[in-house]
Design a protein around this motif. Structure first.
Motif, PDB file in Angstrom:
ATOM      1  N   TRP A 157      -4.166   1.574  11.554  1.00 28.69           N
ATOM      2  CA  TRP A 157      -2.999   1.469  10.671  1.00 28.69           C
ATOM      3  C   TRP A 157      -1.871   2.382  11.179  1.00 28.69           C
ATOM      4  O   TRP A 157      -1.111   2.946  10.399  1.00 28.69           O
ATOM      5  N   GLN A 696      -1.296   2.986   1.178  1.00 30.46           N
ATOM      6  CA  GLN A 696      -1.096   1.535   1.138  1.00 30.46           C
ATOM      7  C   GLN A 696      -0.433   1.134  -0.175  1.00 30.46           C
ATOM      8  O   GLN A 696      -0.893   1.522  -1.244  1.00 30.46           O
ATOM      9  N   PHE A 716       2.857   0.311   4.230  1.00 34.51           N
ATOM     10  CA  PHE A 716       1.856   1.359   4.446  1.00 34.51           C
ATOM     11  C   PHE A 716       2.460   2.437   5.339  1.00 34.51           C
ATOM     12  O   PHE A 716       3.402   2.192   6.107  1.00 34.51           O
TER      13      PHE A 716
END
Length: 771
Positions: A157, A696, A716
């Motif tokens: 991420w 998130q 995010f």
């Protein structure tokens, strides 16, 4: 964007597509810039044969010494075969590696010979463009830096890290004199049965979009200089959702869902400047994508605004005859594909495509203006890559190839990808004085750490080419000393189970060694695979590995399960008996070292799942399911369990520290349709060590004219915090991002109440027509 008003695909009459009248014409506009002017000047000089040659791509095998597609070893170029392809047929592109990796020096030597022939021995001196699947680093060049596969990069991420990894991959690919990379994969990994799920960025359109944009930026940079490559988005479109779950089988995707879920990642990557795209080998709603004018021209060109080169996948024009049965012969297949919108054919074994296309033009079935459209795109790409000036790169310009600096970034990516799914009683991290029994088929294998597309197509020779890298076992031995990795009579490793025989190797040895160990590290998962060889009939982890897991659990010694797999295999039968679980995905050559760092606390896990980890084989439901899939009956009737009940949810991942979310605030409780939603939240590291948390943000449309998802990811951020540190994280969500594709297949933004979820906190707001 202009949206389709008819069903995706084209009408079928009998076994053939009706395509008359669908030819595009050359744009009636002056060249835009100097590059366009060069293209037009060159195009006017070209014969039909030279133009069609530019649209033809063959594999390295056909210009190599050997019989048919069997290449002699050691690999050598065949001068006569090369002359036929490059001089006689003027082919514009060559690809692939002939089944083996090559050193950067060998790549430069081979491509120099090809370019010398193309630029010096043909009438117009047009260089070829060489393409390769460098999908997790320059994986067909020995000594290169191999990163986690895309599913692992998604688990970080961390878009900055992904962009950096792509940039380093581009550098090392250019060092090999290869300017075109068939990456990134933007197929939505919505079905874990599909054997290529690990090649993409997971199940979520937004996460895939953000990661895809990062990769395109890394590959192409601000300009295509000698350190960057042309990216190739694949596989356009709908490839990752076959109804059977098996590779290259039909997908059934309603048009509304195509726009809602599958288009966004391609649209954003196109807007980010990706110059090429590769076509889905399969069929969507009964229409092979290679023959779909609606998908390859109306959607891709007219609606999404793509101006670059569309290349077929391997052999797929011929598959219109052999697999799909929509063309009666190869000539009909060429007509269908070119009129649909194909620019370049990855033939890849012969030049019959060129002969047939010339016939079609000469007989008037396809206009030369249609050919010019594709050739313009191909020539422009070659000019932008600087191939006319420098068809081969200078090895002296790439001193960082395979450097410690690059390896360090690959290790960072592997470390951030690894996801802690379970940690009962804080069994992890382990003490470095612990006696560890390492067992399982993935414990001593570089092949399983890298997966497919690693040195060879199926990754089956990775242990040979990555022998200087550390497996999980070797990294643990280096970390805590060989004497602490236990097995009876001084042997340090127990395979336990084996992929070659799919049987337990010596389960009694595992049981005996467990008595002397403080902890068992159980390394399970999958062997390397991709495409059709990775098809399976049961998503459950193999029976031999389940038996090994159950045996390890029966010893009473704490068990840490290390999953090393390309897709989430079902572990429900023994998951409850594991004390801790790490998901390593396919972390690449530095994965063993990264895993050891996390196991023993030298690194803190920060990965989050980029997909929903299913609990049962018939529960393959993504996190953005509908409300009707989320609830169970509570009135005593037969349905008592939740319909959505995964093993682990999308976005889930633990840390060795703890984080607290507080003070969720919306700048406004009402926003209009032209406004933005401003969100802030306070994040605090409440543990005793530094860590990274992925914050998130999800939204839920509580009532909509199309049944809404329970939630959808909208933003995010990955945040690093020292122990005790707090930060306020802010997001700005344009109101238009709250839209969905409505009944008329157009974006709809409806007034009403929405919910924002960040961590364990929620707030509601109203979307209104005006304020």
């Amino acid at each position: 964007m202009k949206l389709l008003k008819t069903a995706l695909g084209i009408a079928v009459g009998g076994a053939m597509f009706t395509l008359m009248g669908m030819q595009s014409k050359s744009p009636e506009m002056p060249p835009k810039d100097k590059t366009d002017q060069k293209v037009e000047k060159l195009l006017k000089k070209m014969t039909l044969e030279e133009k069609v040659g530019q649209m033809t791509q063959v594999t390295l095998e056909v210009i190599s010494v050997g019989e048919g597609t069997a290449v002699a070893s050691p690999h050598q170029l065949d001068e006569e075969k090369m002359r036929k392809m490059i001089v006689d047929y003027k082919v514009g592109s060559i690809l692939n590696c002939a089944g083996m990796p090559h050193s950067k020096e060998r790549w430069n030597e081979m491509i120099s010979k090809m370019q010398e022939m193309a630029t010096k021995q043909t009438r117009l001196g047009i260089p070829i463009i060489y393409g390769i699947d460098a999908i997790h680093g320059t994986n067909y060049t020995t000594g290169s830096t191999l990163f986690p596969q895309q599913v692992g990069l998604a688990a970080t991420w961390n878009t900055e890290l992904v962009e950096q990894a792509a940039e380093l991959c581009a550098y090392e690919t250019r060092a090999s004199s290869i300017p075109w990379n068939f990456s990134p994969v933007l197929d939505l990994g919505i079905d874990p049965r599909w054997p290529r799920q690990w090649e993409g960025f997971g199940e979520d359109p937004y996460l895939s979009s953000e990661m895809g944009v990062a990769m395109v930026k890394g590959f192409e940079g601000d300009q295509l200089d000698k350190y960057h490559v042309a990216s190739c988005l694949k596989h356009y479109i709908g490839y990752g959702a076959p109804q059977s779950g098996k590779d290259r089988t039909p997908a059934w995707i309603p048009e509304r869902m195509m726009y809602e879920l599958f288009v966004p990642a391609f649209k954003k990557a196109i807007d980010a400047g990706s110059r090429t795209i590769m076509i889905n080998s399969g069929e969507v709603n009964g229409v092979p994508v290679h023959a779909s004018h609606k998908l390859l021209t109306t959607l891709l060109r007219d609606e999404l605004g793509f101006e670059g080169v569309a290349v077929t996948d391997w052999y797929d024009i011929w598959n219109l005859v052999e697999r799909h049965h929509v063309a009666k012969d190869k000539k009909e297949a060429v007509k269908l594909a070119v009129l649909a919108g194909v620019d370049m054919s990855m033939v890849p074994y012969d030049v019959e495509f060129a002969d047939l296309l010339i016939e079609l033009v000469k007989e008037g079935t396809i206009t030369e203006e249609r050919i010019d459209l594709s050739v313009r795109r191909i020539l422009k790409l070659k000019y932008e890559l600087g191939l006319f000036e420098n068809p081969v790169t200078n090895l002296a310009d790439y001193k960082d190839f395979g450097s410690d600096k690059f390896i360090g970034i690959a290790k960072d990516a592997a470390t951030e990808s690894i996801t802690l799914l379970k940690n009962n009683k804080n069994v992890l991290p382990l003490n470095k004085t612990a006696k560890v029994l390492v067992t399982g088929p993935n414990a001593n294998s570089m092949r399983t750490l890298n997966g497919g597309w690693s040195y060879t197509w199926q990754g089956d020779r990775t242990d040979e080419f990555a022998k200087d890298k550390q497996t999980v076992l070797e990294a643990i031995q280096a970390k805590i000393g060989t004497e602490n990795v236990l097995f009876e009579q001084g042997v340090q490793y127990v395979a336990g189970a084996d992929y070659k025989t799919d049987e337990i190797v010596d389960i009694n040895a595992v049981l005996d060694a467990a008595d002397k160990a403080d902890v068992i590290l159980l390394c399970l998962g999958e062997n390397s695979y991709t495409e059709k060889p990775g098809d399976l009939n049961d998503l459950t982890l193999s029976s031999n590995q389940i038996r090994l897991a159950q045996a390890a659990a029966s010893t009473g010694t704490p068990v840490v399960l290390l999953l090393n797999e390309g897709r989430p295999r079902i572990i429900n039968g023994f998951e409850g008996e594991m004390d801790a679980i790490l998901q390593a995905f396919l972390p690449g050559n530095e994965g063993g070292v990264a895993i050891a760092d996390i196991l023993f606390g030298d690194a803190n896990p920060s990965g989050k799942l980029p997909y929903t980890y299913p609990r049962n084989v018939n529960d393959l439901v993504p996190y953005y399911h509908k409300f009707s899939e989320n609830l169970a009956h509570n009135d005593g009737n037969e349905y008592t369990d939740p319909f959505f009940n995964p093993q682990y949810e999308f976005g889930f991942g633990l840390s060795y520290t703890t984080f607290e979310y507080s003070d969720l605030k919306l700048a406004q409780k009402e926003i209009n349709k032209n406004g933005e939603l401003e969100v802030s939240i306070k994040l605090t590291n409440t543990g005793n060590r530094e860590g990274k948390e992925v914050v998130q943000l999800y939204t839920t449309d509580l009532v909509a004219s199309i049944t809404p998802s329970v939630k959808r990811l909208k933003a995010f951020q990955k945040v690093a915090l020292k122990a005790g540190e707090s930060k306020t994280v802010t997001f700005s969500i344009p109101a238009k991002d709250l839209s969905f594709i409505g009944l008329e297949n157009k974006p709809v933004l409806e007034e009403g109440t929405f919910k924002v979820t960040v961590g364990n906190l929620t707030e509601e707001f109203e979307l209104v027509n005006s304020l």
